[in-house]
Design a protein around this motif. Structure first.
Motif, PDB file in Angstrom:
ATOM      1  N   TYR A  11     -39.508  23.166-155.599  1.00 41.46           N
ATOM      2  CA  TYR A  11     -38.339  23.969-156.486  1.00 41.46           C
ATOM      3  C   TYR A  11     -39.337  24.754-157.499  1.00 41.46           C
ATOM      4  O   TYR A  11     -39.927  24.213-158.022  1.00 41.46           O
ATOM      5  CB  TYR A  11     -37.562  22.868-157.251  1.00 41.46           C
ATOM      6  N   ARG A  48     -32.975  28.969-152.317  1.00 36.72           N
ATOM      7  CA  ARG A  48     -33.369  27.582-151.975  1.00 36.72           C
ATOM      8  C   ARG A  48     -32.282  26.653-152.769  1.00 36.72           C
ATOM      9  O   ARG A  48     -32.313  27.166-153.931  1.00 36.72           O
ATOM     10  CB  ARG A  48     -34.549  27.207-151.941  1.00 36.72           C
ATOM     11  N   TRP A  50     -30.026  23.437-153.806  1.00 33.37           N
ATOM     12  CA  TRP A  50     -30.113  21.921-153.845  1.00 33.37           C
ATOM     13  C   TRP A  50     -28.708  21.656-154.673  1.00 33.37           C
ATOM     14  O   TRP A  50     -28.294  22.167-155.818  1.00 33.37           O
ATOM     15  CB  TRP A  50     -30.955  21.146-154.786  1.00 33.37           C
ATOM     16  N   ARG A  67     -29.881  19.508-149.787  1.00 33.44           N
ATOM     17  CA  ARG A  67     -31.404  19.399-150.258  1.00 33.44           C
ATOM     18  C   ARG A  67     -32.075  20.579-149.796  1.00 33.44           C
ATOM     19  O   ARG A  67     -32.193  20.431-148.291  1.00 33.44           O
ATOM     20  CB  ARG A  67     -32.008  18.107-149.874  1.00 33.44           C
ATOM     21  N   ASP A  68     -32.555  21.455-150.346  1.00 29.32           N
ATOM     22  CA  ASP A  68     -33.441  22.813-149.838  1.00 29.32           C
ATOM     23  C   ASP A  68     -32.591  23.453-148.623  1.00 29.32           C
ATOM     24  O   ASP A  68     -33.274  23.438-147.479  1.00 29.32           O
ATOM     25  CB  ASP A  68     -34.812  22.185-149.468  1.00 29.32           C
TER      26      ASP A  68
END
Length: 150
Positions: A11, A48, A50, A67-68
């Motif tokens: 991240y 990206r 989350w 998640r991602d």
């Protein structure tokens, strides 16, 4: 409240993340609830994302839903477009983010109420629990908005 914030591997925050009209410059976490992050938006070829469902009765216990950009829940879909990521529960948008440049992204729709978190907004304003924020600047602060539920 937890003192140590654990961020996902890989991240990297945007230099400017506009969260429903509010600018977060040079920060890491847009919103924290008792030390947990309901969502993160990081740098990448595409944004990206989350998203975590928080166990509000147990601080530090989160259930990852995305998640991602990978969905971990059968009712959640992640649509990746050229410079956008749209996360939906059924036909309802949970999070819609647009990458403006390599270091800037805008969250233009956010509605975490579907996963039990009273945070929602659009391009004009952001609602966090019982507060409404619009066109604010948060510069060089690690976390833009912190809510302590404990």
């Amino acid at each position: 409240m937890k003192n140590e914030v654990t961020l996902p591997h890989g991240y990297k925050p945007f230099g400017l993340l506009k969260v429903c009209s509010n600018n977060h410059k040079n920060g890491r976490v847009p919103i924290s609830i008792s030390g947990d992050q309901p969502f993160l938006v990081g740098k990448g070829k595409k944004p990206r994302v989350w998203i975590n469902q928080l166990a509000l009765d147990e601080i530090g216990k989160t259930k990852p839903l995305v998640r991602d950009n990978l969905t971990l829940h059968p009712q959640i879909n992640v649509d990746e477009l050229e410079s956008e990521v749209i996360v939906k529960v059924g036909n309802e948008v949970l999070l819609h983010v647009v990458k403006i440049s390599d270091d800037e992204a805008h969250i233009i729709k956010l509605d975490l109420r579907m996963i039990g978190i009273q945070i929602y907004g659009d391009e004009s304003k952001l609602h966090v629990v019982n507060q409404t924020l619009s066109n604010n600047e948060f510069v060089n602060v690690d976390c833009m908005i912190g809510v302590n539920m404990g």
